[in-house]
Design a protein around this motif. Structure first.
Motif, mmCIF file in Angstrom:
data_model
loop_
_atom_site.group_PDB
_atom_site.id
_atom_site.type_symbol
_atom_site.label_atom_id
_atom_site.label_comp_id
_atom_site.label_asym_id
_atom_site.label_seq_id
_atom_site.Cartn_x
_atom_site.Cartn_y
_atom_site.Cartn_z
ATOM 1 N N UNK A 299 0.752 -1.058 0.098
ATOM 2 C CA UNK A 299 -0.038 0.059 0.023
ATOM 3 C C UNK A 299 0.819 1.119 0.005
ATOM 4 N N UNK A 300 0.400 2.295 -0.805
ATOM 5 C CA UNK A 300 1.296 3.394 -0.647
ATOM 6 C C UNK A 300 0.531 4.493 -0.241
ATOM 7 N N UNK A 301 0.977 5.516 0.691
ATOM 8 C CA UNK A 301 0.410 6.277 1.376
ATOM 9 C C UNK A 301 0.720 7.869 0.514
ATOM 10 N N UNK A 302 -0.027 8.987 0.713
ATOM 11 C CA UNK A 302 0.443 10.250 0.064
ATOM 12 C C UNK A 302 1.694 10.728 0.202
ATOM 13 N N UNK A 303 2.434 10.356 1.240
ATOM 14 C CA UNK A 303 3.607 10.831 1.568
ATOM 15 C C UNK A 303 4.741 10.180 1.149
#
Length: 259
Positions: free
Chosen positions: A30-34
């Motif tokens: 999963x990738x986060x906006x940061x």
């Protein structure tokens, strides 16, 4: 601080088999906006997540892009407490999204890790994080610090207590035992006068060398248990010069029992 020393240990002292995916996050991460990436290795038990001011008990291992370990709390028996405010941004972001019992592998881009700091791994680092426990910032006194609540147990001596977390052990310490504890102490006006949490690791103490309220109270506990004690002055420092006066309040976790 022992945690700081762990982060500075030479990689050669901490090498272990690196997971095969530490260099690049797998497709399912999963990738986060940061820019942080993670995958959940083991789900948590639910409940509240940490907040920025909390202290979290965490086991963690970190690898640089070359697979060398730069930190590993599992070389010690006890997972340390860490202040979330003092962690690298990517580690803090990850823990704030976790619940107790959860384990994640996270990939932290350089800007959220060591940001090019000298002597630290460059580029993206990978970390395995296991969140074991969360406690509030000890500088913030509990709401019931002024007096024991109505549901607190009160012993004949005047010592009062509430169980904050049940233990997992079966054995109680004796007066002559060595105990390993985490603790915080407050005066009844809410001033924190001592705490082991900012030090990271629990403290070994000879129980019979502590105050009377601890000698009585800790003998009721088992390993893994956390209690809040309201200790009358006669069972605390008895007005001794240079010591906190009046009734004192302690949160104590019994981490271990020695001989």
């Amino acid at each position: 601080m022992r945690l700081r020393r762990l982060l500075c240990l030479p990689a050669a002292l901490l090498l272990q088999g690196a997971p095969p995916d530490i260099a690049v996050p797998p497709a399912e991460a999963v990738r986060t906006p940061s820019g942080l990436a993670y995958r959940v290795i083991r789900p948590g038990q639910g409940g509240r997540r940490p907040t920025t001011g909390d202290f979290a008990r965490v086991h963690f291992t970190g690898w640089g892009p070359d697979g060398a370990v730069f930190t590993n709390t599992r070389v010690q028996d006890e997972a340390p407490f860490v202040s979330l405010e003092r962690l690298m941004p990517g580690m803090r972001e990850s823990l704030l999204a976790m619940t107790v019992g959860e384990q994640r592998r996270v990939w932290i881009p350089e800007a959220l890790a060591f940001a090019g700091a000298k002597g630290r791994p460059a580029g993206t680092v990978a970390m395995d994080l296991e969140l074991l426990d969360v406690v509030p910032d000890p500088h913030q006194a509990p709401a019931d610090v002024a007096a024991p609540p109505p549901d607190a147990a009160v012993l004949r001596s005047g010592l009062a207590f509430s169980v904050l977390k049940p233990g997992t052990g079966k054995v109680h310490p004796t007066r002559s035992s060595w105990v390993i504890v985490h603790y915080t102490g407050w005066t009844t006006d809410g001033r924190m006068f001592d705490s082991s949490l900012p030090k990271g690791n629990a403290v070994p103490l000879h129980l019979k060398g502590t105050i009377a309220g601890w000698i009585e109270g800790l003998q009721l506990m088992v390993e893994g248990e956390r209690r809040r004690f309201w200790v009358p002055e006669k069972l605390a420092y008895q007005g001794a010069s240079g010591m906190p006066r009046g009734m004192l309040v302690f949160d104590v976790e019994l981490v271990g029992i020695g001989q």
